[in-house]
Design a protein around this motif. Structure first.
Motif, PDB file in Angstrom:
ATOM      1  N   ASN A 315       0.834  -1.210   0.000  1.00  0.00           N
ATOM      2  CA  ASN A 315       0.000   0.000   0.000  1.00  0.00           C
ATOM      3  C   ASN A 315       0.863   1.253   0.000  1.00  0.00           C
ATOM      4  O   ASN A 315       0.572   2.227   0.697  1.00  0.00           O
ATOM      5  N   ARG A 321      -2.485  10.217  -7.169  1.00  0.00           N
ATOM      6  CA  ARG A 321      -3.798  10.424  -6.553  1.00  0.00           C
ATOM      7  C   ARG A 321      -3.804  11.725  -5.758  1.00  0.00           C
ATOM      8  O   ARG A 321      -2.821  12.065  -5.109  1.00  0.00           O
ATOM      9  N   SER A 323      -5.613  12.024  -3.188  1.00  0.00           N
ATOM     10  CA  SER A 323      -5.538  11.454  -1.846  1.00  0.00           C
ATOM     11  C   SER A 323      -4.595  10.260  -1.936  1.00  0.00           C
ATOM     12  O   SER A 323      -5.031   9.125  -2.190  1.00  0.00           O
ATOM     13  N   ASN A 325      -3.015   8.226  -0.181  1.00  0.00           N
ATOM     14  CA  ASN A 325      -3.100   7.015   0.628  1.00  0.00           C
ATOM     15  C   ASN A 325      -4.361   6.195   0.353  1.00  0.00           C
ATOM     16  O   ASN A 325      -4.554   5.138   0.956  1.00  0.00           O
ATOM     17  N   ASP A 326      -5.203   6.684  -0.562  1.00  0.00           N
ATOM     18  CA  ASP A 326      -6.388   5.921  -0.946  1.00  0.00           C
ATOM     19  C   ASP A 326      -6.009   4.885  -2.006  1.00  0.00           C
ATOM     20  O   ASP A 326      -6.576   4.834  -3.097  1.00  0.00           O
ATOM     21  N   THR A 327      -5.046   4.077  -1.677  1.00  0.00           N
ATOM     22  CA  THR A 327      -4.545   3.095  -2.627  1.00  0.00           C
ATOM     23  C   THR A 327      -5.105   1.714  -2.328  1.00  0.00           C
ATOM     24  O   THR A 327      -5.561   1.436  -1.214  1.00  0.00           O
ATOM     25  N   GLN A 329      -4.790  -2.191  -1.416  1.00  0.00           N
ATOM     26  CA  GLN A 329      -3.974  -2.780  -0.359  1.00  0.00           C
ATOM     27  C   GLN A 329      -3.220  -4.030  -0.811  1.00  0.00           C
ATOM     28  O   GLN A 329      -2.645  -4.739   0.010  1.00  0.00           O
ATOM     29  N   GLU A 333      -1.286  -0.961  -7.259  1.00  0.00           N
ATOM     30  CA  GLU A 333      -1.054   0.406  -7.720  1.00  0.00           C
ATOM     31  C   GLU A 333       0.422   0.699  -7.921  1.00  0.00           C
ATOM     32  O   GLU A 333       0.825   1.851  -8.073  1.00  0.00           O
ATOM     33  N   GLY A 350      -9.919   9.701  -8.983  1.00  0.00           N
ATOM     34  CA  GLY A 350      -9.047  10.228  -7.943  1.00  0.00           C
ATOM     35  C   GLY A 350      -7.715  10.730  -8.423  1.00  0.00           C
ATOM     36  O   GLY A 350      -6.814  10.971  -7.615  1.00  0.00           O
ATOM     37  N   TYR A 360      -3.971  19.892  -4.084  1.00  0.00           N
ATOM     38  CA  TYR A 360      -4.323  18.564  -4.594  1.00  0.00           C
ATOM     39  C   TYR A 360      -3.756  18.281  -5.981  1.00  0.00           C
ATOM     40  O   TYR A 360      -3.623  17.118  -6.355  1.00  0.00           O
ATOM     41  N   GLU A 372      -2.948  16.796   1.609  1.00  0.00           N
ATOM     42  CA  GLU A 372      -2.895  15.461   2.193  1.00  0.00           C
ATOM     43  C   GLU A 372      -1.499  14.899   1.966  1.00  0.00           C
ATOM     44  O   GLU A 372      -1.029  14.872   0.838  1.00  0.00           O
ATOM     45  N   LYS A 379       0.477   5.167  10.050  1.00  0.00           N
ATOM     46  CA  LYS A 379      -0.077   4.453   8.899  1.00  0.00           C
ATOM     47  C   LYS A 379       0.325   2.978   8.973  1.00  0.00           C
ATOM     48  O   LYS A 379       1.481   2.642   9.198  1.00  0.00           O
TER      49      LYS A 379
END
Length: 483
Positions: A315, A321, A323, A325-327, A329, A333, A350, A360, A372, A379
């Motif tokens: 991850n 992205r 965001s 960390n919206d990857t 798991q 990616e 995203g 962003y 972000e 994490k």
């Protein structure tokens, strides 16, 4: 100040240095992108298939093949010496000569010359000799030359591979491309310098296998490659026996640091995100670099450094992205399974590419202030790691290995620190930890930037000058995107 002639005279004192061929540079009259003149590099011939160099429609040149090795290695393993004296280097007390201390703030000993305090290495008037002085020197500079060769090819390959429209869609105008081409030219100079200091046994340019398919993946990959190129030199430069070689190497790695910063800017990342750059032992850099070398010429000079197994960060933050960390798991990616493979850029939702929103967007810029962060303390970081014994590197002729026991810790190598967190093992070669919190000085967060992470079997205390002491305890190594 050295002039061209005076420096050449110093090198001429050691004729063997000059025996190695210099890179062949040619003028390419078909250059585009508004450049006044185009310098393109003609790679040397390599072992394996005959892959010619071609001039693409956009005016840049590159080898026609960048893929995996398809033959059978004729030799395997790192080069070894006549014998190995011990399984590891013993931990000793400080050097008995390390006793100087100045409480008064004024010189304590007689000056050997006006305005010249006593001390220093190479300051006694002896003529400099710009050649390696030990096996350690040779193997270190040879590693550095492998690094220069891949960067030279890598910078040119992207320029040749992608179209003007693809560059412009990623925010790279002709002026950006001109800068990248200049950085490729810098690598030809670095390769010449290191070749001359090694002599006729210097490694030659190889054929490489790259993971990217888009401009942004190329930029991301370059900022990762230049990270292990820079940190790999900082880790050994002050251990070289030849101070003269270290001097010239420092003058080249200062440029490498600028390249890493520029590729971060072109990737939409903060250019300078740490107070101190981190230094890595040679085997860390070689473990990362070697995975992207496909073929090397026959009788290529081999290296002595270790190839550690790969630590896969499932991850890792995706820099494409808004965001990050919206990857996923599961590692999907990342474009591949090698240590420095870039983040996938073709995401369905995203994406921060071409997003003109402060905090962003991630287009090329002098600096972005992210709303972000790429990662954060606490994490949960998910891992899988390879078992040793895999064939890697040039001609699949090196083998990953480890002398460590069962993994118990995650070592975060960053800034002035090697920080450990406990590893929770969840299955066969899988587990997790949590990104640590802490500060170097003031509000300087301990974890930031593009950095090395390692699985180890112990939390051995090491410092920037002796970090290689951890190598016998390394299970696997990876590259983490923090911020």
């Amino acid at each position: 100040m050295f002039t061209r002639s005076s420096f050449a005279a110093l090198l001429a004192a050691a004729p063997a240095i000059l025996a190695a061929p210099a890179p062949q540079l040619t003028q390419d009259p078909s250059a585009s992108f508004g450049l006044d003149s185009q310098v393109s590099y003609q790679p040397q011939s390599t072992a394996g298939p005959d892959y010619p160099v071609v001039v693409l429609e956009n005016g840049y040149t590159s080898a026609t093949y960048h893929g995996p090795y398809t033959g059978t290695p004729t030799t395997t393993g790192a080069v070894n010496g006549p014998t190995t004296l011990a399984a590891s280097i013993p931990i000793l007390p400080p050097n008995p000569t390390a006793t100087y201390y100045n409480a008064e703030g004024v010189p304590q000993q007689a000056f050997p010359a006006p305005y010249t305090p006593k001390g220093g290495l190479g300051t006694n008037g002896t003529q400099p000799r710009y050649m390696v002085e030990s096996d350690f020197d040779f193997e270190s500079i040879a590693l550095g030359l492998y690094q220069e060769w891949i960067e030279l090819d890598l910078f040119h390959d992207g320029l040749a591979r992608f179209t003007t429209e693809e560059f412009e869609a990623a925010g790279l105008t002709a002026e950006y491309l001109s800068l990248i081409e200049f950085m490729a030219d810098q690598e030809s100079g670095h390769a010449t310098l290191l070749t001359n200091m090694l002599g006729q046994a210097a490694p030659k340019e190889c054929v490489y296998d790259y993971p990217y398919s888009t401009v942004r993946e190329w930029l991301d990959f370059m900022q990762r490659v230049t990270r292990f190129g820079e940190s790999g030199v900082w880790g050994f430069i002050n251990h070289l026996d030849s101070r003269e070689v270290a001097q010239l190497l420092a003058q080249s790695i200062a440029t490498e640091a600028r390249q890493q910063m520029i590729f971060r800017q072109m990737s939409g990342l903060t250019p300078m995100d740490v107070w101190f750059e981190n230094g890595w032992p040679q085997s860390w850099g070689w473990s990362m670099l070697s995975q992207y070398i496909s073929y090397c010429p026959e009788n290529q000079t081999r290296l002595a450094w270790q190839n550690f197994p790969t630590l896969h960060i499932l991850n890792n933050a995706n820099i494409n992205r808004y965001s990050p960390n919206d990857t996923a798991q599961d590692g999907s990616e990342t474009v591949g399974s090698r240590i420095a493979d870039p983040s996938v850029s073709n995401i369905t939702s995203g994406s921060c590419e071409n997003l003109n929103v402060t905090g962003y967007g991630c287009g090329p810029s002098v600096a972005h202030n992210k709303s972000e962060p790429l990662s954060f303390p606490g994490k949960q970081v998910l891992f899988e790691w390879d078992a040793p014994g895999l064939a890697v590197g040039p001609n699949n002729s090196y083998v990953t290995s480890t002398s460590a026991g069962a993994p118990a810790f995650v070592a975060w190598s960053q800034q002035l620190n090697l920080t450990y967190t406990p590893l929770t093992v969840t299955g066969n070669n899988s587990g997790y930890t949590f990104q640590p919190e802490g500060f170097v000085y003031g509000n300087d967060g301990i974890i930031n930037g593009t950095m090395a992470v390692l699985l180890t079997d112990t939390d051995l205390f090491v410092t920037p000058f002796n970090v290689s002491m951890i190598n016998p305890h390394v299970v696997a190594i990876g590259l983490y995107q923090a911020g």
